[in-house]
Every structure is written in structure tokens, then in C-alpha cells.
Motif scaffolding. Sequence first.
Motif, PDB file in Angstrom:
ATOM      1  N   PHE A  43      -1.167  13.017  -4.820  1.00 37.29           N
ATOM      2  CA  PHE A  43      -1.568  11.968  -5.758  1.00 37.29           C
ATOM      3  C   PHE A  43      -3.029  11.590  -5.569  1.00 37.29           C
ATOM      4  CE2 PHE A  43      -2.082   7.565  -7.096  1.00 37.29           C
ATOM      5  CZ  PHE A  43      -1.581   7.625  -8.389  1.00 37.29           C
ATOM      6  N   THR A  44      -3.473  11.512  -4.334  1.00 39.80           N
ATOM      7  CA  THR A  44      -4.831  11.043  -4.052  1.00 39.80           C
ATOM      8  C   THR A  44      -5.868  12.157  -4.015  1.00 39.80           C
ATOM      9  OG1 THR A  44      -4.401  11.147  -1.672  1.00 39.80           O
ATOM     10  CG2 THR A  44      -4.022   9.025  -2.770  1.00 39.80           C
ATOM     11  N   TYR A  45      -5.450  13.391  -3.827  1.00 36.41           N
ATOM     12  CA  TYR A  45      -6.378  14.516  -3.676  1.00 36.41           C
ATOM     13  C   TYR A  45      -7.340  14.680  -4.849  1.00 36.41           C
ATOM     14  CZ  TYR A  45      -8.077  19.233  -2.840  1.00 36.41           C
ATOM     15  OH  TYR A  45      -8.892  20.330  -2.642  1.00 36.41           O
ATOM     16  N   PRO A  46      -6.874  14.634  -6.116  1.00 32.89           N
ATOM     17  CA  PRO A  46      -7.822  14.844  -7.224  1.00 32.89           C
ATOM     18  C   PRO A  46      -8.920  13.786  -7.306  1.00 32.89           C
ATOM     19  CG  PRO A  46      -5.561  14.991  -8.007  1.00 32.89           C
ATOM     20  CD  PRO A  46      -5.506  14.518  -6.601  1.00 32.89           C
ATOM     21  N   ILE A  47      -8.656  12.616  -6.791  1.00 26.79           N
ATOM     22  CA  ILE A  47      -9.663  11.549  -6.834  1.00 26.79           C
ATOM     23  C   ILE A  47     -10.553  11.609  -5.593  1.00 26.79           C
ATOM     24  CG2 ILE A  47      -9.995   9.047  -6.946  1.00 26.79           C
ATOM     25  CD1 ILE A  47      -7.204   8.974  -8.336  1.00 26.79           C
ATOM     26  N   LEU A  48      -9.940  11.822  -4.424  1.00 25.45           N
ATOM     27  CA  LEU A  48     -10.697  11.800  -3.172  1.00 25.45           C
ATOM     28  C   LEU A  48     -11.564  13.034  -2.958  1.00 25.45           C
ATOM     29  CD1 LEU A  48      -8.137  10.395  -0.591  1.00 25.45           C
ATOM     30  CD2 LEU A  48     -10.149   9.269  -1.496  1.00 25.45           C
ATOM     31  N   ASN A  49     -11.051  14.200  -3.279  1.00 26.01           N
ATOM     32  CA  ASN A  49     -11.746  15.440  -2.933  1.00 26.01           C
ATOM     33  C   ASN A  49     -13.160  15.533  -3.509  1.00 26.01           C
ATOM     34  OD1 ASN A  49     -11.803  17.907  -1.548  1.00 26.01           O
ATOM     35  ND2 ASN A  49     -11.386  19.000  -3.461  1.00 26.01           N
ATOM     36  N   PRO A  50     -13.387  15.244  -4.800  1.00 24.60           N
ATOM     37  CA  PRO A  50     -14.773  15.343  -5.293  1.00 24.60           C
ATOM     38  C   PRO A  50     -15.724  14.337  -4.646  1.00 24.60           C
ATOM     39  CG  PRO A  50     -13.219  15.185  -7.125  1.00 24.60           C
ATOM     40  CD  PRO A  50     -12.453  14.954  -5.882  1.00 24.60           C
ATOM     41  N   LEU A  51     -15.197  13.192  -4.249  1.00 20.33           N
ATOM     42  CA  LEU A  51     -16.059  12.152  -3.680  1.00 20.33           C
ATOM     43  C   LEU A  51     -16.308  12.315  -2.185  1.00 20.33           C
ATOM     44  CD1 LEU A  51     -14.572   9.074  -5.563  1.00 20.33           C
ATOM     45  CD2 LEU A  51     -16.718  10.274  -6.038  1.00 20.33           C
ATOM     46  N   ARG A  52     -15.479  13.105  -1.507  1.00 23.28           N
ATOM     47  CA  ARG A  52     -15.632  13.256  -0.052  1.00 23.28           C
ATOM     48  C   ARG A  52     -16.913  13.968   0.331  1.00 23.28           C
ATOM     49  NH1 ARG A  52      -9.979  14.270   2.885  1.00 23.28           N
ATOM     50  NH2 ARG A  52     -10.926  13.105   4.568  1.00 23.28           N
ATOM     51  N   SER A  53     -17.481  14.759  -0.575  1.00 22.37           N
ATOM     52  CA  SER A  53     -18.767  15.395  -0.259  1.00 22.37           C
ATOM     53  C   SER A  53     -19.904  14.374  -0.312  1.00 22.37           C
ATOM     54  CB  SER A  53     -19.040  16.547  -1.217  1.00 22.37           C
ATOM     55  OG  SER A  53     -19.084  16.082  -2.548  1.00 22.37           O
ATOM     56  N   LEU A  54     -19.731  13.324  -1.121  1.00 18.25           N
ATOM     57  CA  LEU A  54     -20.742  12.265  -1.222  1.00 18.25           C
ATOM     58  C   LEU A  54     -20.571  11.201  -0.142  1.00 18.25           C
ATOM     59  CD1 LEU A  54     -20.650  11.753  -5.093  1.00 18.25           C
ATOM     60  CD2 LEU A  54     -22.356  13.023  -3.764  1.00 18.25           C
TER      61      LEU A  54
END
Length: 189
Positions: A43-54
Amino acid sequence: MNVFIQIIEHLGNLLCMIFLVRILLQLARADFNNPLAQLIHKFTYPILNPLRSLIPDLGKFNLTALIIALVILTLKFFVISSMLGQPLSAKYYLVTVLLGFPAFAGLLVNIITLLTVLFIGLMLASFLSGGQYNPAYAFLHQVTNPVLQPLRKIIPPIGGAIDITPMIVLLVLIYSQSFLVNLAAKFLA
């Protein structure tokens, strides 16, 4: 209109708690093969993954999930205040957005509520599991373990088998929530 506000309130809190559980899962280094852990991860992966690089993690702490939880609470606050027809002044907007007081207060309340639910669930699951493996019990045990571990060093299990630390933490959570509600009532009065 009041029903819509309650729905937004509860949905915002639920989304916030899902990201808080994700933080607890990472802190506990929980087994992500557990079905409940996989559900929260997916559930959280699609939201967290792109932002974790920032926004990098702080050690084992998932800072991105915390920031998303704060954003959810801030958005919830703005949506509810606009639905109530309360325009926000520039000063209030500055305090809300830049300092995030309502979001941090909401985050604290959500953390206490989430931990209360998790500890009640842990105690109920320990009675109902009958010593057999249950994915829900394993999930609750892994998520609450980072909170209980420091207290278990101080208060060992009674007789080697009865662990009273979840009850102690639950009492502390209930009294701290009551204290915060009374404090907020004094400020709002």
C-alpha cells in the motif's frame, strides 16, 4: 455535511496510521513475508519509493513515511477547515503550513491511538492464539517489540512467563492521551 467531515477525519487518520505502522515495521526490522506486513508495504510502496531518493532514511527510521503522514494530516486539516467555511488568515496559514502545529498535534494523537490499538490487539491475540503461530499475532509482536524492549530490560517477565510490560505501556498511553485531551481543552477554552 457533518458526516462528510467525520469520514474525511477518519480516512485521514487511517492513512496516517498506515504510514506510522510502516515506520514501526522498519524500526523493528519486521519479517516482510508476513501477510499483514506485505499489505502495508504494498500500500505504501508506490508513494514512498519515488520520494525515498529525495528524502533519505535516518538509520532505521523511515523519514519519508513520517513526512507523508504529516502532509496527510495537514491536508486533512485544510480540507475540514474549508468544508466548515472557516477562512484561514495569513498568520494562521503561516503557523499551520510552516510550523505545522495542527499536523504535529494530530500526529501525536495518531501515534498514541495507534499504539493503544496495537497493544490491545497484542494482548487479545496473545490470549486467543493458544501458543500456536498466527500471522496477526506475529505482526503485532514484531511491531510493538521496539516499544516494549527497553521496558523489558527494566521489568522482566514475572515467573519467567507472564509479561506485564504491554499492560504498563497501555496504561501510560491511556493516561498520556487523557492528559493531552485535558491540555487541549484548556487551550481551546
